[in-house]
Scaffold this motif. Structure first.
Motif, PDB file in Angstrom:
ATOM      1  N   VAL A 122       0.864  -1.177   0.000  1.00 41.69           N
ATOM      2  CA  VAL A 122       0.000   0.000   0.000  1.00 41.69           C
ATOM      3  C   VAL A 122       0.904   1.231   0.000  1.00 41.69           C
ATOM      4  O   VAL A 122       1.733   1.396   0.910  1.00 41.69           O
ATOM      5  N   LEU A 123       0.762   2.084  -1.002  1.00 42.30           N
ATOM      6  CA  LEU A 123       1.574   3.295  -1.076  1.00 42.30           C
ATOM      7  C   LEU A 123       1.104   4.320  -0.046  1.00 42.30           C
ATOM      8  O   LEU A 123      -0.041   4.267   0.427  1.00 42.30           O
ATOM      9  N   PRO A 124       1.954   5.283   0.312  1.00 42.74           N
ATOM     10  CA  PRO A 124       1.591   6.264   1.350  1.00 42.74           C
ATOM     11  C   PRO A 124       0.281   6.993   1.090  1.00 42.74           C
ATOM     12  O   PRO A 124      -0.489   7.252   2.025  1.00 42.74           O
ATOM     13  N   GLU A 125      -0.016   7.318  -0.183  1.00 45.72           N
ATOM     14  CA  GLU A 125      -1.239   8.071  -0.462  1.00 45.72           C
ATOM     15  C   GLU A 125      -2.512   7.263  -0.223  1.00 45.72           C
ATOM     16  O   GLU A 125      -3.604   7.820  -0.113  1.00 45.72           O
ATOM     17  N   ALA A 126      -2.372   5.939  -0.133  1.00 45.54           N
ATOM     18  CA  ALA A 126      -3.544   5.086   0.103  1.00 45.54           C
ATOM     19  C   ALA A 126      -3.624   4.573   1.530  1.00 45.54           C
ATOM     20  O   ALA A 126      -4.599   3.908   1.893  1.00 45.54           O
ATOM     21  N   SER A 127      -2.619   4.862   2.357  1.00 38.97           N
ATOM     22  CA  SER A 127      -2.584   4.330   3.717  1.00 38.97           C
ATOM     23  C   SER A 127      -3.071   5.368   4.720  1.00 38.97           C
ATOM     24  O   SER A 127      -2.947   6.577   4.506  1.00 38.97           O
ATOM     25  N   ALA A 128      -3.612   4.883   5.819  1.00 36.98           N
ATOM     26  CA  ALA A 128      -4.169   5.776   6.837  1.00 36.98           C
ATOM     27  C   ALA A 128      -3.099   6.595   7.537  1.00 36.98           C
ATOM     28  O   ALA A 128      -3.360   7.736   7.948  1.00 36.98           O
ATOM     29  N   ASN A 129      -1.903   6.028   7.687  1.00 38.66           N
ATOM     30  CA  ASN A 129      -0.851   6.756   8.414  1.00 38.66           C
ATOM     31  C   ASN A 129       0.134   7.468   7.504  1.00 38.66           C
ATOM     32  O   ASN A 129       1.123   8.024   7.972  1.00 38.66           O
ATOM     33  N   LEU A 133       3.092   0.548   3.358  1.00 40.39           N
ATOM     34  CA  LEU A 133       2.833  -0.675   4.115  1.00 40.39           C
ATOM     35  C   LEU A 133       3.042  -1.870   3.193  1.00 40.39           C
ATOM     36  O   LEU A 133       2.480  -1.927   2.102  1.00 40.39           O
ATOM     37  N   HIS A 134       3.837  -2.825   3.633  1.00 44.83           N
ATOM     38  CA  HIS A 134       4.207  -3.986   2.805  1.00 44.83           C
ATOM     39  C   HIS A 134       3.940  -5.234   3.642  1.00 44.83           C
ATOM     40  O   HIS A 134       4.447  -5.361   4.764  1.00 44.83           O
ATOM     41  N   ALA A 135       3.120  -6.155   3.129  1.00 45.59           N
ATOM     42  CA  ALA A 135       2.711  -7.312   3.932  1.00 45.59           C
ATOM     43  C   ALA A 135       2.704  -8.580   3.094  1.00 45.59           C
ATOM     44  O   ALA A 135       2.619  -8.542   1.861  1.00 45.59           O
ATOM     45  N   HIS A 136       2.721  -9.729   3.798  1.00 46.69           N
ATOM     46  CA  HIS A 136       2.927 -10.998   3.091  1.00 46.69           C
ATOM     47  C   HIS A 136       2.496 -12.174   3.950  1.00 46.69           C
ATOM     48  O   HIS A 136       2.791 -12.233   5.148  1.00 46.69           O
ATOM     49  N   ASN A 137       1.772 -13.118   3.347  1.00 46.66           N
ATOM     50  CA  ASN A 137       1.520 -14.437   3.935  1.00 46.66           C
ATOM     51  C   ASN A 137       2.462 -15.435   3.290  1.00 46.66           C
ATOM     52  O   ASN A 137       2.454 -15.571   2.051  1.00 46.66           O
ATOM     53  N   TRP A 138       3.227 -16.152   4.106  1.00 46.55           N
ATOM     54  CA  TRP A 138       4.112 -17.178   3.576  1.00 46.55           C
ATOM     55  C   TRP A 138       3.433 -18.534   3.735  1.00 46.55           C
ATOM     56  O   TRP A 138       3.274 -19.030   4.846  1.00 46.55           O
ATOM     57  N   ASP A 139       3.031 -19.119   2.628  1.00 45.32           N
ATOM     58  CA  ASP A 139       2.386 -20.435   2.616  1.00 45.32           C
ATOM     59  C   ASP A 139       3.406 -21.478   2.186  1.00 45.32           C
ATOM     60  O   ASP A 139       3.879 -21.470   1.051  1.00 45.32           O
ATOM     61  N   TRP A 140       3.698 -22.402   3.089  1.00 45.35           N
ATOM     62  CA  TRP A 140       4.693 -23.445   2.804  1.00 45.35           C
ATOM     63  C   TRP A 140       4.449 -24.574   3.788  1.00 45.35           C
ATOM     64  O   TRP A 140       3.342 -24.759   4.258  1.00 45.35           O
ATOM     65  N   ARG A 141       5.443 -25.305   4.134  1.00 49.39           N
ATOM     66  CA  ARG A 141       5.279 -26.458   5.013  1.00 49.39           C
ATOM     67  C   ARG A 141       5.188 -26.013   6.480  1.00 49.39           C
ATOM     68  O   ARG A 141       5.973 -25.172   6.929  1.00 49.39           O
TER      69      ARG A 141
END
Length: 369
Positions: A122-129, A133-141
């Motif tokens: 999410v770039l700064p212009e779209a974020s509340a603060n 914001l950079h986020a990730h779900n790691w799906d693995w074993r």
């Protein structure tokens, strides 16, 4: 006060020469390195690769590693020495995608779980603060909940690093003190594994994380050649991001729309779709709705996206167990596939939060550069 083991990942502090950094890594978490070794040895053995052949295949990667960056090979030697394991095992951990999927002699595995993941920026212009914001779900074993570590590396010749990775591995995802952040997602195509093995994906990720800005990180990627496909989500804290869909011979790109970038595990760039055959959707069709549902969750909060909204988007379980958040389910060789960790990064603040086993607990532990 130390956090309960079931909530946090151990932090490994690294500094000094490449070999010394590796030695510190291995010596700090030898039991986790041993678990990583056991995981990938077991997977390869059950696919018909015995100990001697594993060693031969792993050491065959050594020249490519050394050509790419001899310091990385020294760091691998240091990890092996510190954890008191064989060098070939550390090579396997760092080349595990190439090793597990890229050799014709391996027994086929129709239900082998891919290194899935859902990522977003999410770039700064779209974020509340007003911050990226950079986020990730790691799906693995699921076993990797006990091999994951957080690495904090002080460097004399470039930005310091804060990374979440598997014990024994040089990189997975993270950010640096220059504001560069990086995550990766599994992709497959009909062009994968057709050329001789070259630069392992882990090392490309690590070198991109060492870059002093997003431009130089992209130059690292364009200068590399790849054995297989991969998706990389790259950002600069001040307000820029790009998704890079990497085929073995070409790189396709996607930029944010309305300040938001989302990627699951299928090719999204229209040019890539016309040029490549997506080999992953047959096994992972959930990628299609994971992409849509995550985009929709963020669009509903356009211009005011905060960490609570992102956490909720990445915790979407519909349809359980095959949602954005993956609950444990059996995979090949009696292993379990699941969302190992959810990672949130705010590179401008130098802060990373990670929830271990987020299908059980949404408790996010803070780590700082």
């Amino acid at each position: 006060m130390s956090l309960p083991r079931e909530l946090s990942f151990p932090v490994v502090e690294l500094h000094g020469s490449p070999f010394e950094r590796g030695r510190q890594h291995g010596a700090a978490v030898p039991e986790r390195v041993a678990r990583s070794v056991a995981l990938y040895r077991t997977q390869l053995e059950r696919r018909g690769v015995g100990a001697e052949r594993l060693k031969a295949l792993a050491m065959a990667m050594a020249p490519a590693i050394t050509r790419y960056d001899p310091d990385y090979f020294e760091e691998m030697k240091g990890i092996a020495a510190g954890a008191q394991v064989a060098l070939e095992d550390i090579i396997v951990i760092n080349c595990r995608t190439e090793m597990m999927f890229g050799h014709a002699e391996l027994k086929p595995t129709s239900d082998e779980p891919d290194d899935g993941c859902t990522g977003l920026i999410v770039l700064p212009e779209a974020s509340a603060n007003g911050r990226l914001l950079h986020a990730h779900n790691w799906d693995w074993r699921e076993e990797c909940v006990d091999t994951g570590i957080v690495v904090r590396m002080a460097r004399d010749n470039g930005p310091d690093l804060l990374m979440f990775t598997e014990a024994g591995s040089l990189a997975r995802l993270g950010m640096n003190s220059a504001g560069v952040s990086l995550t990766g997602n599994f992709l497959t195509s009909n062009l994968d594994y057709k050329r001789p093995a070259d630069v392992p994906l882990v090392l490309v990720r690590r070198k991109m994380l060492e870059a002093d800005n997003i431009c130089n990180a992209m130059k690292v990627l364009w200068a590399s050649t790849r054995f297989c496909s991969n998706n990389l989500m790259l950002a600069q804290a001040e307000g820029e991001a790009v998704d890079l869909e990497c085929a073995p011979d070409e790189i396709f790109w996607i930029t944010p729309q309305n300040g938001v970038l989302v990627h699951a595990n299928h090719w999204m760039c229209p040019v890539a779709r016309t040029k490549l055959q997506d080999k992953g959707l047959a096994a992972n069709p959930d990628s299609i709705y994971r992409q849509r549902r995550t985009e929709a969750a963020l669009a509903r909060a356009a211009g005011r996206i905060d960490w609570d909204i992102i956490k909720a988007a990445l915790a979407d379980e519909l349809p359980k167990p095959d949602g954005v958040l993956r609950s444990p389910k059996p995979a090949s060789f009696a292993s379990i596939s699941a969302t190992v960790a959810t990672t949130l990064m705010e590179p401008a603040s130098g802060v990373m939060w990670i929830a271990r086993k987020p299908y059980e607990s949404r408790h996010f532990v803070e780590y700082r550069l």
